[in-house]
Structure formats: structure tokens, C-alpha cells
Design a protein around this motif. Structure first.
Motif, PDB file in Angstrom:
ATOM      1  N   THR A   3     -58.578  18.770  48.594  1.00  0.00           N
ATOM      2  CA  THR A   3     -59.042  17.794  49.590  1.00  0.00           C
ATOM      3  C   THR A   3     -60.568  17.719  49.671  1.00  0.00           C
ATOM      4  O   THR A   3     -61.114  17.097  50.582  1.00  0.00           O
ATOM      5  N   ASN A   4     -61.238  18.372  48.697  1.00  0.00           N
ATOM      6  CA  ASN A   4     -62.702  18.350  48.696  1.00  0.00           C
ATOM      7  C   ASN A   4     -63.218  18.223  47.265  1.00  0.00           C
ATOM      8  O   ASN A   4     -64.021  19.011  46.803  1.00  0.00           O
ATOM      9  N   VAL A   5     -62.738  17.227  46.557  1.00  0.00           N
ATOM     10  CA  VAL A   5     -63.135  17.018  45.157  1.00  0.00           C
ATOM     11  C   VAL A   5     -64.553  16.464  45.114  1.00  0.00           C
ATOM     12  O   VAL A   5     -64.815  15.347  45.583  1.00  0.00           O
ATOM     13  N   ASN A   6     -65.476  17.254  44.554  1.00  0.00           N
ATOM     14  CA  ASN A   6     -66.873  16.821  44.492  1.00  0.00           C
ATOM     15  C   ASN A   6     -67.571  17.217  43.199  1.00  0.00           C
ATOM     16  O   ASN A   6     -68.790  17.144  43.092  1.00  0.00           O
ATOM     17  N   SER A   7     -66.803  17.671  42.182  1.00  0.00           N
ATOM     18  CA  SER A   7     -67.391  18.060  40.899  1.00  0.00           C
ATOM     19  C   SER A   7     -66.484  17.643  39.754  1.00  0.00           C
ATOM     20  O   SER A   7     -65.274  17.448  39.930  1.00  0.00           O
ATOM     21  N   LYS A   8     -67.060  17.514  38.554  1.00  0.00           N
ATOM     22  CA  LYS A   8     -66.300  17.101  37.373  1.00  0.00           C
ATOM     23  C   LYS A   8     -65.234  18.134  37.023  1.00  0.00           C
ATOM     24  O   LYS A   8     -64.168  17.775  36.515  1.00  0.00           O
ATOM     25  N   GLU A   9     -65.501  19.408  37.290  1.00  0.00           N
ATOM     26  CA  GLU A   9     -64.542  20.461  36.965  1.00  0.00           C
ATOM     27  C   GLU A   9     -63.237  20.288  37.745  1.00  0.00           C
ATOM     28  O   GLU A   9     -62.164  20.628  37.255  1.00  0.00           O
ATOM     29  N   GLN A  10     -63.326  19.746  38.937  1.00  0.00           N
ATOM     30  CA  GLN A  10     -62.138  19.586  39.775  1.00  0.00           C
ATOM     31  C   GLN A  10     -61.257  18.416  39.355  1.00  0.00           C
ATOM     32  O   GLN A  10     -60.111  18.310  39.789  1.00  0.00           O
ATOM     33  N   LEU A  11     -61.782  17.532  38.503  1.00  0.00           N
ATOM     34  CA  LEU A  11     -61.006  16.364  38.083  1.00  0.00           C
ATOM     35  C   LEU A  11     -59.743  16.751  37.335  1.00  0.00           C
ATOM     36  O   LEU A  11     -58.740  16.038  37.381  1.00  0.00           O
ATOM     37  N   SER A  12     -59.789  17.888  36.633  1.00  0.00           N
ATOM     38  CA  SER A  12     -58.618  18.342  35.874  1.00  0.00           C
ATOM     39  C   SER A  12     -57.449  18.727  36.789  1.00  0.00           C
ATOM     40  O   SER A  12     -56.313  18.837  36.333  1.00  0.00           O
ATOM     41  N   LEU A  13     -57.741  18.924  38.070  1.00  0.00           N
ATOM     42  CA  LEU A  13     -56.693  19.299  39.022  1.00  0.00           C
ATOM     43  C   LEU A  13     -55.934  18.090  39.558  1.00  0.00           C
ATOM     44  O   LEU A  13     -54.930  18.256  40.262  1.00  0.00           O
ATOM     45  N   LEU A  14     -56.398  16.879  39.224  1.00  0.00           N
ATOM     46  CA  LEU A  14     -55.839  15.671  39.813  1.00  0.00           C
ATOM     47  C   LEU A  14     -54.870  14.957  38.863  1.00  0.00           C
ATOM     48  O   LEU A  14     -55.075  14.970  37.640  1.00  0.00           O
ATOM     49  N   PRO A  15     -53.849  14.328  39.394  1.00  0.00           N
ATOM     50  CA  PRO A  15     -52.970  13.492  38.565  1.00  0.00           C
ATOM     51  C   PRO A  15     -53.714  12.253  38.088  1.00  0.00           C
ATOM     52  O   PRO A  15     -54.713  11.836  38.687  1.00  0.00           O
ATOM     53  N   VAL A 191     -57.631  10.538  50.037  1.00  0.00           N
ATOM     54  CA  VAL A 191     -56.628  11.562  49.727  1.00  0.00           C
ATOM     55  C   VAL A 191     -57.273  12.865  49.279  1.00  0.00           C
ATOM     56  O   VAL A 191     -56.936  13.941  49.788  1.00  0.00           O
ATOM     57  N   VAL A 192     -58.213  12.792  48.343  1.00  0.00           N
ATOM     58  CA  VAL A 192     -58.760  14.016  47.738  1.00  0.00           C
ATOM     59  C   VAL A 192     -60.162  14.356  48.248  1.00  0.00           C
ATOM     60  O   VAL A 192     -60.805  15.274  47.723  1.00  0.00           O
ATOM     61  N   GLN A 193     -60.646  13.632  49.278  1.00  0.00           N
ATOM     62  CA  GLN A 193     -61.960  13.962  49.858  1.00  0.00           C
ATOM     63  C   GLN A 193     -61.905  13.967  51.381  1.00  0.00           C
ATOM     64  O   GLN A 193     -62.897  13.714  52.058  1.00  0.00           O
TER      65      GLN A 193
END
Length: 527
Positions: A3-15, A191-193
Motif C-alpha cells: 500500500t506504499n509503492v514508491n520505488s521501481k523495486e516494488q513494481l515486481s510485487l504488483l500484478p 489501491v497501492v499508494q
């Protein structure tokens, strides 16, 4: 999902449904067949410009708001470029108080106009443009021109002042007030922020008070030197904010208005009221129910804001009976409110809330309202103590106590403000359906400003005899004498009872807490 996506590394966690092919805006949301692309750090990509227009708007608004009561009762009547000028509305303290409260009331009713226009006709972006260009800027210009002796007539032009202070400016302020905070929140992925949305509202309230601090610091001092220059600053400030806002236009997420949803909502509410029918089980009806739930939840902030309203009225009247320190008078004491809000916001946002989150502790919304109201109660207690000190000092040799003591009352209100009002903003945004965020914000603002001032006006009208009489010669000691001879202490005790019973105790009741928590947790979305 995070719920706090703010970096490119976290994109892999998303559908894949939440990912776009735009490197600058890698987050995706598809709503009703339309794709919206979001930045990883919306605060710096686009929301910053929205915070900046809020800063410039608050600087403009509070430059007038913090000096309004004293301007109306003639405290700045000789602060003009032309020597020996006596130019003012020359109202009594009670008249100036009611005038200020009416201006505030209109300011907090107007958000309904902005909310309806944005949600059903123009959208948030164009709604903000209309509110500023048609109402706000013309209103500020009229107010500034009224201060120039002889420019709009040989005598002080009260008609023009009413057009500016009771018409154009408050409508413009309120019109955009329900839109700016929502438009900023919509720059974040719903949703993710969601965690960033909560942080955004804390930053939003801090920015409000940075603008307020600058205005509260400079305006009362400048007003004693030259009221004409002081009242032109808001117009210039708002022009600057408008330019900044427009310059970021290509970066904003602009979701179109949903006219059908607005009219369906109004029709369902109309049928419910006129025909006493129950809402049918449907998605539209569920959205209407959620919108209506904003009313009882935000009603709980009214007692706190009754005390908040005193900062531009009764606290100022009390301060006029105290000894000013050069140009640092009662209006300047509002600086302590802004400082308190900024410090409290930093402490809450950087330390208290993160610590509670790490320990898995959830602070219910009503508890935030109650804690904020505790500080408001203490502010009234401070006012009662100051009232007693003013009278004892005067009765023991016609002495005055320092106006700096009034800063304690303002500081305490500020401590409660960050808790209560920022929680109200966030709760209204979360509860409301996606297509009626503007209207939900308007409801919250109505409870924050209009209803408290309606109540205050009713009380003041009923007990006007308790207020100080305007002396024939408004010297500092004569103002103190008028205050001492008044019964305004009784008014403070009424405020004390209201905020203690309905602000503190009511919000701590388990049924009230459970009701609000259920309403917030059952909200279907936060867009």
C-alpha cells in the motif's frame, strides 16, 4: 498487495493490471474503460503544485482573516499612506464578531457549490480554475481597493466591502476548498499508494499552517503600518499560486466528472426525503448511503471547531483588552496556532503515527477527535484564566497584562487542530464513493466551519449584552475598562461546557467509536 509503492523495486510485487508502459508513470489504474497512469512519488511529480497553491491561498486568506475583526472595528483606521487618515468600517466589537463569523460561515457553505460543479459538471481541475478566476481573485481585488481612502466613494464603502468579504472572497475560498485537497489525493494510486494518501493529508495540513504562520506573523504588523499594502498582498499571493497550479497542468491525473452519478445521488436523496422511502439495494444506493454517512461522522468535529472559531473573534476581543508589545497585538497571537500545528504535524507524522503503526496500534478516528477536543477545552480554560487576570490587573490600579499570554490559548487550539481536522479530512475522503469525493469534502468543511459559526452566531446574538461596549475613545486602557465591565466570562463558560461534553466525552463513548470505525472500515474504495 503493498500500500506504499514508491520505488521501481516494488513494481515486481504488483500484478500486471497495475503496471503501465510509461517509465515516468509506471502505475496503472483502469476505471470505466479509461487507463490512468500514476507516478511512483506523486507528491513530487504533481501533488507538490497542489500543495503550493494551498500555501499561497492560505497566505492570502489568513492575511485578511487574522486582521479582519480589528480592521472592522477601526483598530487600523489611521494605518494609511496618507497621514491623519481615519478610514474604517467602525463597527462595534459584537458587530465585527458577527460580520467575521458570517464571512466564515459563507466560506464553509460554498464548498457545496464547488463540490457539485466539480463532481457533476467540470471536474476538480476546471472547478479550481473557475473558483479562483471568477470569485476569489475579483473578491480579493475589491477588498484591497476598499482600503484606499476615497477610491470607491467619499465615505467608507461598506457595500463594496460586503461584496468582497461576504460575497466573492468567501465563495471563492469555499468553492476551491472542497476541491484542492481532493484533487491532490487523486494524484495517488487508490489501491497501492493508500499509505501515501494518509501522509499527503498530514502534509496538506502542515502546508495550510505554514501559509497561516507567514500571514499571522506579517499581516498584523504590516496592518499597523499600512493597511492598503497589507490587503493587496492576498491578491498578489493568489495570483502566484494560480500561476504555479497552471504550470503543472500536464502532470495532473484528471478524472472526468460523473454527471449521471451526481444526478442519481441527488434524485435518490430527494426521493428518500420527500417520499420517506428506504434506499433500494443497489450499487448507486450504497454509494449514496456512504456519502450520507459523512454527515454523522464529521458532525463529531463541530464542538472542537466552535472553539476554533473563537480565534478570529472572542480571543481577539480579549486580546484588545491586553497590553500590546509594539505592533505585536492580538491578531499576531494567531502565529502560535500555526506554529503549534506545524510542530504537532511533524511530531505526529514523523514519530507518533509511525510508532503506533509499527506496534500494530490503531488510533480510532473518534479518539483523535476527543484528544483534539481536550486541547480545545484547555484553550478555553486558558481564556478563563486570562479573563480573570485582566480584571484583577485592571481593578488593582488600571494595569494591563501582556498580550503574549493569549498565545497559550492559540497554541492549545493548534495542538488539537492537527488531530481533529486532519482526521476529519481523511475520514470524509475514505468514506465517500469515488464519484462524490468533492461533495464529501464539502460536507466535512460545512461541519468544520459553517455549522460551528452558525451556532456561535446564535449564541452571540442571544448574549450580545455580555460583550464589551465600544468606548467613545478607543484608547488601550478604555478598551480594557470596557472588557472588565462586560460579562464575557459567561460566554467562555458556555464554550467550555460545549467542547467538554460534546467534543471530549461524546467521542469517547464506545457506541460512537464503534459506529465510526464500522463506517470507515466498510467503505468500498478510497478513490
Amino acid at each position: 498487495l503493498p500500500t506504499n509503492v514508491n520505488s521501481k523495486e516494488q513494481l515486481s510485487l504488483l500484478p500486471s493490471k497495475f503496471l503501465s508502459d510509461d517509465p515516468k508513470r509506471p502505475l496503472l489504474l483502469t476505471a470505466k474503460g479509461v487507463a490512468y497512469k500514476y507516478a511512483l512519488r506523486p507528491l513530487f511529480f504533481s501533488a507538490l503544485a497542489i500543495l503550493l497553491i494551498e500555501f499561497f491561498e492560505r497566505l492570502a486568506y489568513y492575511t485578511i482573516y487574522q486582521t479582519q475583526t480589528e480592521f472592522l472595528d477601526g483598530a487600523y483606521s489611521t494605518a494609511y499612506a496618507t497621514p491623519n487618515t481615519n478610514w474604517s468600517a467602525d463597527l462595534t466589537p459584537a458587530q465585527a464578531t458577527k460580520f467575521t463569523m458570517w464571512a466564515t460561515t459563507i466560506t464553509y457553505i460554498a464548498p457545496f457549490i464547488g463540490g457539485i460543479v466539480a463532481d457533476g459538471l467540470l471536474g476538480d481541475y476546471f472547478g479550481i480554475i473557475v473558483g479562483i478566476s471568477i470569485f476569489y481573485l475579483p473578491g480579493l481585488l475589491v477588498i484591497a481597493l476598499v482600503t484606499f481612502p476615497g477610491l470607491l466613494g467619499s465615505t467608507f464603502n461598506m457595500t463594496a466591502l460586503r461584496v468582497g468579504m461576504l460575497g466573492l472572497m468567501p465563495i471563492g475560498t469555499g468553492f476551491i476548498k472542497s476541491l484542492v485537497n481532493v484533487f491532490g489525493a487523486k494524484q495517488f494510486h487508490p489501491v497501492v499508494q493508500t499509505t501515501q494518501i494518509a501522509s499527503y493529508y498530514t502534509n496538506f495540513y502542515v502546508v495550510i499552517n505554514i501559509g497561516s504562520l507567514l500571514a499571522s506573523t506579517a499581516a498584523p504588523v504590516l496592518a499597523h503600518i499600512n493597511i492598503e499594502v497589507t490587503y493587496f498582498i492576498p491578491f498578489i499571493s493568489m495570483c502566484c499560486g494560480f500561476i504555479v497550479f497552471l504550470s503543472f497542468s500536464k502532470r495532473y491525473i484528471m478524472r472526468p466528472p460523473e454527471k449521471e452519478a451526481l444526478f442519481s445521488t441527488l434524485a435518490l436523496i430527494g426521493k428518500r426525503v420527500a417520499c420517506c422511502r428506504k434506499f433500494e439495494d443497489s450499487k448507486k444506493a450504497d454509494g449514496v448511503k456512504r456519502l450520507l454517512m459523512v454527515f454523522p461522522v464529521t458532525l463529531l468535529i463541530v464542538p472542537f471547531n466552535i472553539v476554533y472559531a473563537q480565534m478570529s473573534s472572542v480571543f481577539i476581543i480579549q486580546g484588545q483588552a491586553m497590553k500590546a508589545s509594539g505592533n505585536f497585538d492580538a491578531s499576531f497571537m494567531s502565529t502560535f496556532d500555526a506554529i503549534s500545528c506545524i510542530l504537532s504535524g511533524i511530531v505526529l507524522g514523523s514519530f507518533i503515527y509511525p510508532t503506533l503503526a509499527k506496534r500494530g496500534i490503531h488510533l480510532p478516528v473518534t479518539y483523535k477527535f476527543a484528544i483534539g477536543s481536550v486541547f480545545a477545552t484547555l484553550a478555553i480554560v486558558s481564556g478563563i484564566i486570562i479573563d480573570k487576570a485582566i480584571k484583577e490587573s485592571y481593578n488593582n490600579g488600571e494595569q494591563q497584562i501582556s498580550v503574549w499570554f493569549l498565545g497559550i490559548s492559540f497554541f492549545l487550539v493548534g495542538m488539537g487542530e492537527v488531530l481533529t481536522n486532519s482526521a476529519g479530512y481523511e475520514a470524509a475522503f475514505k468514506i465517500a464513493p469515488s464519484e462524490q469525493k468533492g461533495l464529501a469534502s464539502a460536507i466535512n468543511l460545512f461541519m468544520m466551519g459553517a455549522l460551528p459559526n452558525f451556532i456561535c452566531q446564535g449564541i452571540v446574538s442571544g448574549v450580545e449584552g455580555w460583550f464589551p461596549k465600544k468606548p467613545e475613545i478607543s484608547t488601550p486602557i478604555q478598551l480594557t475598562k470596557a472588557y472588565v465591565e462586560s460579562g464575557i466570562t459567561n460566554y467562555f463558560w458556555i464554550l467550555f461546557g460545549i467542547v467538554l461534553l460534546f467534543g471530549v466525552f461524546l467521542n469517547l463513548l464506545p457506541p460512537v467509536k464503534n459506529f465510526v470505525e464500522n463506517v470507515v472500515s466498510n467503505a468500498l474504495d478510497a478513490t
